[in-house]
Design an enzyme around this catalytic site. Structure first.
Site, PDB file in Angstrom:
ATOM      1  N   LYS A 177      16.593  21.461 -11.223  1.00 31.13           N
ATOM      2  CA  LYS A 177      15.955  20.169 -11.500  1.00 31.13           C
ATOM      3  C   LYS A 177      16.898  19.071 -11.982  1.00 31.13           C
ATOM      4  O   LYS A 177      17.873  19.317 -12.681  1.00 31.13           O
ATOM      5  CB  LYS A 177      14.859  20.354 -12.552  1.00 31.13           C
ATOM      6  CG  LYS A 177      13.668  21.143 -12.070  1.00 31.13           C
ATOM      7  CD  LYS A 177      12.829  20.381 -11.067  1.00 31.13           C
ATOM      8  CE  LYS A 177      12.115  19.247 -11.768  1.00 31.13           C
ATOM      9  NZ  LYS A 177      11.220  18.520 -10.873  1.00 31.13           N
TER      10      LYS A 177
ATOM     11  N   HIS B  51       0.833  -1.216   0.000  1.00 25.97           N
ATOM     12  CA  HIS B  51       0.000   0.000   0.000  1.00 25.97           C
ATOM     13  C   HIS B  51       0.862   1.259   0.000  1.00 25.97           C
ATOM     14  O   HIS B  51       0.425   2.312   0.459  1.00 25.97           O
ATOM     15  CB  HIS B  51      -0.951   0.036   1.200  1.00 25.97           C
ATOM     16  CG  HIS B  51      -1.760  -1.204   1.361  1.00 25.97           C
ATOM     17  ND1 HIS B  51      -3.000  -1.353   0.798  1.00 25.97           N
ATOM     18  CD2 HIS B  51      -1.490  -2.372   1.975  1.00 25.97           C
ATOM     19  CE1 HIS B  51      -3.473  -2.570   1.079  1.00 25.97           C
ATOM     20  NE2 HIS B  51      -2.561  -3.213   1.784  1.00 25.97           N
TER      21      HIS B  51
ATOM     22  N   SER C 294      15.669  20.992 -16.339  1.00 24.42           N
ATOM     23  CA  SER C 294      14.487  21.752 -16.729  1.00 24.42           C
ATOM     24  C   SER C 294      14.977  22.973 -17.496  1.00 24.42           C
ATOM     25  O   SER C 294      16.045  23.496 -17.205  1.00 24.42           O
ATOM     26  CB  SER C 294      13.737  22.185 -15.465  1.00 24.42           C
ATOM     27  OG  SER C 294      13.066  23.402 -15.697  1.00 24.42           O
TER      28      SER C 294
ATOM     29  N   GLU D  96      10.820   7.626 -16.756  1.00 25.58           N
ATOM     30  CA  GLU D  96       9.439   8.015 -17.068  1.00 25.58           C
ATOM     31  C   GLU D  96       9.046   7.550 -18.464  1.00 25.58           C
ATOM     32  O   GLU D  96       7.940   7.043 -18.684  1.00 25.58           O
ATOM     33  CB  GLU D  96       9.288   9.543 -16.964  1.00 25.58           C
ATOM     34  CG  GLU D  96       9.365  10.027 -15.523  1.00 25.58           C
ATOM     35  CD  GLU D  96       9.499  11.546 -15.415  1.00 25.58           C
ATOM     36  OE1 GLU D  96       9.057  12.097 -14.418  1.00 25.58           O
ATOM     37  OE2 GLU D  96      10.067  12.182 -16.334  1.00 25.58           O
TER      38      GLU D  96
END
Ligand code: ARG
Length: 499
Positions: A284, A157, A278, A291
């Site tokens: 960043k 969970h 970024s 991804e």
């Protein structure tokens, strides 16, 4: 118009728009080489069967060689042709004239031809994918070895559940991907069958020798029923289904790593070389590779959806719909190959932050192990041990202490309250054990603990070498078949070799 128009015997030239819309020439570059290999094998067989003389065969092969040596010929004016099959046959006819070039397609249809080339190519691409899987597996094993001494929080969970060596995670994905390997390797026995000789749909009265082309092309058997052979694309559905499962497995691993790379978790760090910035925020460091690997599972799934749509309503026998099974197959294969490679590089180069992992681990993470000790040492029924440790956790959380620091007095109180007897000396003794000790007491087969993981690592290190040898044998059989074909053709056409 289909300028060469070699197939349009009863038809007037087609509108250019019509040829452009129907042509598969673009995706056919994927099977260009395999189509040539199968054409040579087929024509060699025709020669053996007396439909083509040795001299004619030589001329056909030299025309094909010319095409192979001048790849630019393949790309020019591509939309003139319906497909690579028309391109190749047209080229040979142009080179050696229709009297000889016109023999190439004897006892063959594009219906058995295309699926022969696709099966050959799929077999080879499956080998490439299997190798990429093994390379990633090797990296996972190496990671497991390196992290066997790192106690890591395992989650259910997405809440901390139990601690185990980090190696257990990498070993888990090793086994998951091994099942992918097995599934894909096993499908080869259905992929690697020879449809050639089935011709358009129900075979031929010409005396073809299907066993010979089976051998020359390294298929391990015949796809016997001619109607099945030209109609069926279940091997493509199966391949892409297997690739879909593989990508879903990878995608879940990507999700884990992305979460663990956040500054909130900080369990791992990516090297700059594998991270992306970024354009606006100078601070960043994004895990874009992971991804994209996660997102590209969508491509493979949509390839499977495309294929399913094409196959669901296509009447049996060849229909042009089946041409549309190639692009999703290619897309799925290319996506999987690239993803496996970059995931391997990323896993290889990310580093675990041991201190961070350790300090993030909640003390309560050891609660079930404590309950199990209570069962073993005080013979308390599990449900009561659960209540007892639950009460300990509850009390300790109230004032922010770890539940292992509960004083003897309180242990006694809890014990009397839940069990009606005092086992506080046993509890004290259990709570004095370190997390590492408690984890090391796990004995069930496959449980996450150092001794088990070490055993699993050793077994799998041996196993992967066997897998590499099995794969190398399969690839060798493919190469041997190609050598055999080359050797047979070279007896007729001196110095002949396949690229
Ligand atoms: N380009 C076609 C394909 O990829 C080849 C088979 C065409 N056959 C036919 N009867 N039109 O499927």
């Amino acid at each position: 118009m289909s300028e060469e128009g070699i197939y349009r015997s009863r038809l007037e030239p087609a509108f250019p728009e019509a040829t452009r819309y129907t042509s598969s020439i673009k995706e056919d570059s994927w099977i260009f080489y395999e189509d040539i290999e199968a054409t040579i094998a087929h024509d060699f067989m025709l020669m053996k069967q007396g439909y083509i003389t040795e001299d004619q065969f030589k001329k056909i092969v030299s025309a094909i060689k010319k095409l192979l040596e001048n790849k630019e010929l393949v790309q020019t004016d591509t939309y003139k042709y319906e497909d690579v099959h028309e391109l190749i046959e047209s080229f040979v006819i142009k080179e050696v004239g229709i009297e000889i070039g016109g023999l190439v397609h004897t006892a063959r249809s594009r219906n058995d031809q295309v699926v022969t080339a696709v099966r050959l190519k799929t077999r080879r691409e499956v080998f490439n994918i299997l190798r990429e899987i093994l390379d990633l597996e090797k990296t996972l094993l190496k990671k497991a070895r390196e992290t066997i001494d790192v106690l890591f929080p395992f989650y259910t969970h997405l809440q901390q559940a139990q601690a185990a060596p980090l190696s257990h995670y990498f070993l888990g994905y090793f086994d998951i991907l091994m099942r992918d390997f097995d599934r894909i390797a096993e499908s080869l026995k259905r992929i690697n069958l020879n449809p050639l000789g089935s011709v358009a749909i129900v075979g031929t009265s010409l005396k073809v020798n299907r066993e010979l082309t089976t051998k020359l092309l390294g298929f391990h058997g015949l796809l016997e029923n001619s109607f099945d052979a030209v109609s069926s694309r279940d091997f493509i559905l199966e391949t892409v289904s297997n690739l879909n499962i593989l990508m879903l497995n990878l995608s879940r691993m990507m999700e884990d790593l992305i979460i663990w790379l956040t500054s909130e978790f900080g369990f791992f760090t990516l090297p700059d070389e594998l991270a992306f910035p970024s354009s606006a925020m100078p601070n960043k460091k994004n895990p874009c590779i992971l991804e994209l690997a996660r997102a590209r599972s969508g491509r493979v799934f949509s390839s499977l959806a495309q294929l399913s749509m094409v196959c669901k309503g296509a009447p049996s026998g060849y229909v042009r719909d089946l041409q549309e099974t190639k692009p999703p197959l290619i897309e799925a294969i290319e996506t999987v190959k690239e993803t496996l490679k970059i995931v391997r590089i990323t896993v290889e180069n990310m580093r675990e932050n041991r201190e961070r992992i350790r300090s993030s681990m909640e003390q309560n993470i050891i609660a079930l192990d404590v309950a199990e000790r209570i069962i073993e040492e005080a013979r308390v029924p599990f449900r009561l041990a659960h209540k007892l440790v639950g009460e300990m956790v509850k009390r300790s959380l109230k004032d922010g202490r770890g539940f292992k620091n509960i004083k003897e007095e309180e242990l006694k109180e809890v014990s009397l309250q839940i069990l009606g007897r005092d086992i506080s000396p046993i509890l004290l003794n259990i709570l004095s054990k370190s997390e590492e000790t408690l984890v090391s007491l796990r004995t069930s087969a496959g449980a996450g603990c150092q001794s088990n993981d070490l055993k699993m690592i050793r077994e799998r290190e041996k196993m992967i070498e066997d897998y590499y040898s099995k794969l190398n044998e399969m690839i060798q059989r493919d190469r041997d078949a190609k050598k055999f074909l080359e050797g047979q053709v070279a007896r007729i056409v001196e110095g002949f070799s396949l690229p």
